[in-house]
Scaffold this active site. Sequence first.
Site, PDB file in Angstrom:
ATOM      1  N   CYS A  11       0.758  -1.283   0.157  1.00 49.44           N
ATOM      2  CA  CYS A  11       0.213   0.210  -0.303  1.00 49.44           C
ATOM      3  C   CYS A  11       1.151   1.353   0.387  1.00 49.44           C
ATOM      4  CB  CYS A  11      -1.120  -0.469   1.597  1.00 49.44           C
ATOM      5  SG  CYS A  11      -0.194  -0.859   2.976  1.00 49.44           S
ATOM      6  N   CYS A  14       3.441   1.926   2.872  1.00 49.83           N
ATOM      7  CA  CYS A  14       4.354   1.354   2.708  1.00 49.83           C
ATOM      8  C   CYS A  14       5.494   1.168   1.607  1.00 49.83           C
ATOM      9  CB  CYS A  14       4.044  -0.586   2.241  1.00 49.83           C
ATOM     10  SG  CYS A  14       2.999  -0.902   3.186  1.00 49.83           S
TER      11      CYS A  14
END
Lengths: 81, 342
Positions: A11, A14
């Site tokens: 995502c 991250c």
Amino acid sequence: MMNIKVLGPGCTNCKTLERRTTEALTALNITADIEKVVDYAGIATYGIMRTPGLVIDGKVVVQGYVPTVEKLKEIIQAPLP
Amino acid sequence: MKDFIANNKLGVAVGSIPVWVVLYLSLDWLAGILVYNVFSLAENEHLTKAIYFFIFEVPKVLLLLTLIVFVVGIIRSYFTPEKTRAALEGKPLFVGNIMASSLGIVTPFCSCSAIPLFLGFVEAGIPLGVTFSFLIAAPMINEVAIVLLFGLFGWETALLYVVMGLIIAITSGWVIGKLKLERYVEEWVYKIKSQHAAVDEETLTINDRVDRGWDAVKEVVGKVWIYIVLGIAVGAGVHGYVPENFMASIMGKDVWWSIPLSVLIGVPMYSNAAGIIPIVQALLGKGASLGTALAFMMSVIGLSLPEMIILKKVLKIQLIAAFAGIVATGIIIVGYIFNAIY
């Protein structure tokens, strides 16, 4: 050499964490192995329930939020207990 | 001065509240000045009303959103999935469902964390039904939905939405628990043993918590403001161009099939609360009934195809189908109840 793992399924948070970690390492002039752990089974073995996560030398140091580069520098330099 | 601010973030935040209140209360007056004095628009014209609506509603909703997201961000720094999991361990089914649904509202949750959280709950031995109550409540009842419903329709609608959402999460989780569907969880899930003991509890100062609140504002408001502006623009625009009872014949109270149909359309769709609520507002303005419109909204933000594809990694298709079917049925029933009350 320091071993760093970025835990997260890919995502936005991250990716931001990975980028900032690289920045912090560059600023500190530290070379480290950065690995990405994207599979859920792999992430779960570290016992974290919030992504993104950051693991330094096997220890979870960040979970569930993206620290600033400054904060990451502190985290990276902190002595491991 | 700079150090003082950096060390007293809570004081600064509390000190800003009067500024917020004054700003909020002067919005009506400011919008009036802009529309009638600066733009010199004629009173009582349709276009004037639409522009006034837009100029008044956009800052109002954004101000409300900023305040609530900030406060919720601070509250959430006290709740972690680890604490929630510890609270749920060993709770019997029904009590566990109630607790899991309520904690789902306040525990920080994002869809990318759904699987790690699911795995963490299962590993701690929390029953499947209780875990599902959490996973249903967490995305459906969120602060953005509550703020928008409150700002655009009033506190009664917002409260009703929360209560109905809780009822759906509690009963759906309870039913899933009763059906004993554990065998439809992928086998590898039960084999996970985390090598590391629980992560050390973070120690946060009040300054850190205020920072988390601001982070939440930047993240949430930064992401949803555009939907709010567009949505309110659409809401202001349709007043003039779409006939008043346009939706009444398909989404009105007397059309019994409108709720199942809305839910059927809503389930595969995905949008965040900010994107869907302006649509709900437009539907309501054009004669759709509250039960039907809210059922549509719940099915869009509570269930979605992308979410089911993510869940496929840990659940077998039978369980995903049961989950979607049970929650959709719950939303349909709640929709009928709403329509019966109003």
